[in-house]
Design an enzyme around this catalytic site. Structure first.
Site, mmCIF file in Angstrom:
data_model
loop_
_atom_site.group_PDB
_atom_site.id
_atom_site.type_symbol
_atom_site.label_atom_id
_atom_site.label_comp_id
_atom_site.label_asym_id
_atom_site.label_seq_id
_atom_site.Cartn_x
_atom_site.Cartn_y
_atom_site.Cartn_z
ATOM 1 N N ARG A 166 0.850 -1.177 0.000
ATOM 2 C CA ARG A 166 0.000 0.000 0.000
ATOM 3 C C ARG A 166 0.893 1.237 0.000
ATOM 4 N NH1 ARG A 166 -1.995 -3.596 4.005
ATOM 5 N NH2 ARG A 166 -4.105 -4.386 3.586
ATOM 6 N N LYS A 192 -1.690 -2.520 8.058
ATOM 7 C CA LYS A 192 -2.812 -2.101 8.880
ATOM 8 C C LYS A 192 -2.770 -2.822 10.224
ATOM 9 C CE LYS A 192 -6.011 -0.901 5.147
ATOM 10 N NZ LYS A 192 -7.336 -1.157 4.536
ATOM 11 N N HIS A 266 -2.728 2.027 -5.515
ATOM 12 C CA HIS A 266 -3.537 0.830 -5.275
ATOM 13 C C HIS A 266 -3.755 0.031 -6.555
ATOM 14 C CE1 HIS A 266 -5.221 -0.788 -1.640
ATOM 15 N NE2 HIS A 266 -6.223 -1.290 -2.324
ATOM 16 N N ARG A 269 -0.974 -2.259 -6.727
ATOM 17 C CA ARG A 269 -1.215 -3.360 -5.790
ATOM 18 C C ARG A 269 -2.146 -4.400 -6.422
ATOM 19 N NH1 ARG A 269 -1.354 -4.693 -0.234
ATOM 20 N NH2 ARG A 269 -3.391 -5.259 0.624
ATOM 21 N N HIS A 292 -3.905 -9.084 3.888
ATOM 22 C CA HIS A 292 -5.346 -8.978 4.089
ATOM 23 C C HIS A 292 -5.742 -9.665 5.390
ATOM 24 C CE1 HIS A 292 -6.267 -8.479 -0.485
ATOM 25 N NE2 HIS A 292 -6.065 -7.316 0.107
ATOM 26 N N TYR A 301 -9.649 -11.375 -6.264
ATOM 27 C CA TYR A 301 -8.642 -11.578 -7.293
ATOM 28 C C TYR A 301 -8.845 -12.890 -8.045
ATOM 29 C CZ TYR A 301 -6.359 -7.601 -5.178
ATOM 30 O OH TYR A 301 -6.105 -6.347 -4.699
#
Length: 319
Positions: A166, A192, A266, A269, A292, A301
């Site tokens: 990210r 994150k 993004h 990404r 994730h 995806y």
């Protein structure tokens, strides 16, 4: 007796004085908004993103004060201003997800600033299917454009395409986070929730990061003041360590040079994850590499893209 339009207008009571100075009104709203963010339970990255979006909106308003003098005066003026900003973001190539995050931030700004509850239409998210990854030709064009710009930009783009980082994760990288040897290299990404993951660096990224590290050392040796401001940050700008907005600006500039205006980190990404899937990576592998929290996020995806569906139809119905 039916009220006339003039009667109805006479009965309208502005929620906030329409003559309030826009800069003062914006500053008051931001102060209340910031106070709310300081005590709410949102994730740290979300708080940072909301603050950034609020400041961007404030600056956009002040640059157009004559058109949006009533942005904080009442509900009508507020919704008109935010709707115009939504159009501005979409017109500059922002993704629906980015626009909706910005609108969520500004909705909160108005709710905790002037106390207005907005009803602004969110951007339409594309229907389920493969994420908006670059085609192979577009990816090659982006890589070539980055190589033409500078060793830093070439390394930054190769890192984003080679790790799926990210923008915030890429910006946080230090020199120590990218150990590279003759045969291997990794990137240590802080994601994150302060989750750390280590991602292998492919050869193109290792080569360009190595070249940038040499150029970076020469630059900082020649400019001691810049070296002090930059610290151990991997990416260096004119005044010190590159910011998240600086990383995004590099991607946008490279995208423009590659005839892909509005390119954002993004999308690189998405391209990384799509290439992994095309090479045979499974859900769990891509989830780990992208950081994730949920396998459901990774599952997108594995939805066929429009191009893949068209290719399938051509192969299946080739009479």
């Amino acid at each position: 007796m039916t009220a006339t339009a003039d009667d109805r207008l006479d009965n309208v009571v502005p929620i906030r004085p329409a003559t309030a100075d826009l800069a003062v009104a914006a500053a008051a709203a931001l102060a209340a908004f910031t106070a709310h963010l300081d005590r709410c339970a949102l994730a740290a990255n979300t708080v940072t993103a909301y603050r950034r979006q609020a400041l961007v909106y404030r600056d956009w308003l002040l640059a157009r004060a004559a058109e949006h003098a009533d942005a904080f005066a009442d509900l009508v003026g507020a919704e008109a201003s935010v709707t115009a900003w939504r159009r501005h973001l979409l017109g500059n190539g922002a993704s629906p997800a980015t626009v909706n995050q910005a609108l969520a931030a500004i909705t909160l700004l108005y709710e905790h600033g002037p106390g207005l509850r907005l009803a602004v239409k969110r951007a339409r998210v594309p229907k389920p299917g493969g994420p908006d990854a670059l085609t192979r030709a577009q990816e090659n064009a982006v890589r070539r454009a980055a190589d033409r710009r500078s060793p830093r930009d070439a390394a930054l783009i190769a890192t984003l395409l080679g790790t799926g980082a990210r923008a915030e994760e890429c910006q946080r990288l230090t020199v120590a986070d990218v150990p590279i040897t003759a045969r291997s290299g990794t990137a240590r990404l802080l994601g994150k929730g302060d989750e750390v993951r280590t991602v292998p660096l492919p050869i193109p990224a290792r080569e360009r990061i190595s070249s940038w590290l040499l150029a970076r050392a020469e630059l900082l040796t020649a400019r001691p003041a810049l070296a002090e401001a930059a610290g151990d940050g991997l990416w260096i700008g004119q005044r010190g360590r590159l910011s998240v907005d600086g990383v995004t600006d590099v991607v946008r500039a490279v995208g423009k040079a590659a005839d892909l205006p509005g390119l954002r980190p993004h999308r690189l990404r998405h391209t990384y994850a799509t290439r992994l899937r095309e090479a045979g990576a499974d859900h769990a592998q891509i989830q780990a590499l992208l950081g994730h929290a949920s396998i459901e996020t990774t599952a997108r995806y594995f939805r066929a893209s429009a191009i893949e569906i068209a290719d399938l139809i051509d192969r299946a119905l080739d009479y």
